[in-house]
Design an enzyme around this catalytic site. Structure first.
Site, mmCIF file in Angstrom:
data_model
loop_
_atom_site.group_PDB
_atom_site.id
_atom_site.type_symbol
_atom_site.label_atom_id
_atom_site.label_comp_id
_atom_site.label_asym_id
_atom_site.label_seq_id
_atom_site.Cartn_x
_atom_site.Cartn_y
_atom_site.Cartn_z
ATOM 1 N N ARG A 58 1.565 -1.921 -9.967
ATOM 2 C CA ARG A 58 1.800 -3.237 -10.567
ATOM 3 C C ARG A 58 0.503 -3.984 -10.874
ATOM 4 O O ARG A 58 0.471 -4.843 -11.748
ATOM 5 C CB ARG A 58 2.728 -4.062 -9.656
ATOM 6 C CG ARG A 58 4.183 -3.636 -9.761
ATOM 7 C CD ARG A 58 5.049 -4.398 -8.799
ATOM 8 N NE ARG A 58 5.280 -3.662 -7.560
ATOM 9 C CZ ARG A 58 5.747 -4.212 -6.443
ATOM 10 N NH1 ARG A 58 6.012 -5.486 -6.403
ATOM 11 N NH2 ARG A 58 5.942 -3.466 -5.366
ATOM 12 N N GLU A 95 4.308 -0.597 6.430
ATOM 13 C CA GLU A 95 5.167 -0.994 7.546
ATOM 14 C C GLU A 95 5.595 0.250 8.337
ATOM 15 O O GLU A 95 5.602 0.250 9.562
ATOM 16 C CB GLU A 95 6.381 -1.750 6.999
ATOM 17 C CG GLU A 95 7.095 -2.535 8.071
ATOM 18 C CD GLU A 95 8.267 -3.311 7.505
ATOM 19 O OE1 GLU A 95 8.455 -3.316 6.281
ATOM 20 O OE2 GLU A 95 8.995 -3.907 8.316
HETATM 21 C C1 PRP Z 1 3.040 -3.598 -3.418
HETATM 22 C C2 PRP Z 1 2.348 -4.675 -4.216
HETATM 23 C C3 PRP Z 1 0.945 -4.628 -3.666
HETATM 24 C C4 PRP Z 1 1.156 -4.258 -2.206
HETATM 25 C C5 PRP Z 1 1.051 -5.466 -1.318
HETATM 26 O O1 PRP Z 1 2.733 -2.355 -4.005
HETATM 27 O O2 PRP Z 1 2.349 -4.364 -5.608
HETATM 28 O O3 PRP Z 1 0.171 -3.635 -4.292
HETATM 29 O O4 PRP Z 1 2.492 -3.703 -2.113
HETATM 30 O O5 PRP Z 1 1.320 -5.151 0.027
HETATM 31 P P1 PRP Z 1 0.278 -5.355 1.188
HETATM 32 O O6 PRP Z 1 -0.499 -6.615 0.934
HETATM 33 O O7 PRP Z 1 1.146 -5.468 2.406
HETATM 34 O O8 PRP Z 1 -0.608 -4.157 1.245
HETATM 35 P P2 PRP Z 1 3.513 -1.011 -3.699
HETATM 36 O O9 PRP Z 1 2.725 -0.230 -2.706
HETATM 37 O O10 PRP Z 1 4.929 -1.333 -3.348
HETATM 38 O O11 PRP Z 1 3.467 -0.163 -5.026
HETATM 39 P P3 PRP Z 1 3.615 -0.515 -6.590
HETATM 40 O O12 PRP Z 1 2.610 -1.540 -6.978
HETATM 41 O O13 PRP Z 1 3.314 0.815 -7.209
HETATM 42 O O14 PRP Z 1 5.035 -0.981 -6.846
HETATM 43 MG MG MG Z 2 1.293 -2.492 -5.700
#
Ligand code: PRP
Ligand code: MG
Length: 175
Positions: A58, A95
């Site tokens: 993202r 988590e």
């Molecule tokens: C989500 C979000 C951030 C991260 C934040 O990404 O987009 O990158 O989690 O979490 P944190 O501060 O606890 O580390 P995700 O890993 O779900 O993957 P994506 O961006 O590919 O959807």
């Molecule tokens: Mg992410």
């Protein structure tokens, strides 16, 4: 609140008790997307930046248009085994379990001023690992920039404790 009001909340996704902040409703809205990119780009308009780094996936959606708008190059920080050339990687805690992000070793030159972008900061684990990779390569983090901060989870405080400057366009706290 042109940005926050366009972010949708999905209760109990992906698990019971999690309030998922969904930016797809912001992205699909022309004014929402435009305002998001413009507000970030305006903040760094007169700041010295050599590169914008975005975190898969993202963070790519936000980071690449910000880099374009600032007239800078974009560096993807990717989940493991996605980058084809030589990489440097860091593990970080989720988590449940852990994950790994990587960057090409030639993506950052020592002394580069790097703006780090992701869509959201929760625990800060992802951003800490990404910032660490950039610093491992001699880059300097100008700021860690997010669309959404979840202050209750503590990521901003975690990054600030490490000496990073943190900015977010909006916060969801106790809601
Ligand atoms: C989500 C979000 C951030 C991260 C934040 O990404 O987009 O990158 O989690 O979490 P944190 O501060 O606890 O580390 P995700 O890993 O779900 O993957 P994506 O961006 O590919 O959807
Ligand atoms: Mg992410």
């Amino acid at each position: 609140m042109p940005i926050k009001s366009r972010i949708r909340t999905i209760p109990h996704y992906p698990r019971h008790g999690i309030m998922f902040r969904d930016i797809t409703t912001l992205l699909k809205d022309p004014l929402g997307l435009y305002t998001t990119i413009q507000e970030i780009a305006n903040r760094y308009d007169v700041v010295t930046i050599d590169k914008v780094a975005g975190i898969e996936s993202r963070g790519f959606i936000i980071g690449a248009p910000v880099a374009y708008q600032l007239g800078k190059g974009f560096v993807p920080i990717r989940k493991q085994n996605k980058l084809p050339a030589e990489t440097l990687g860091r593990d970080y805690q989720l988590e449940y379990g852990s994950d790994r992000i990587e960057i090409h070793v030639d993506a950052i030159q020592p002394g580069d001023q790097v703006l780090l972008i992701d869509d959201l900061i929760a625990t800060g684990g992802t951003a800490e690992a990404a910032a660490g990779l950039i610093e491992d390569m001699g880059g300097e983090i100008v700021e860690c920039c997010f669309v959404i901060d979840l202050p209750d989870v503590g990521g901003r405080a975690r990054l600030e404790k490490l000496g990073h400057s943190v900015f977010a366009l909006c916060e969801f706290e106790g809601e």
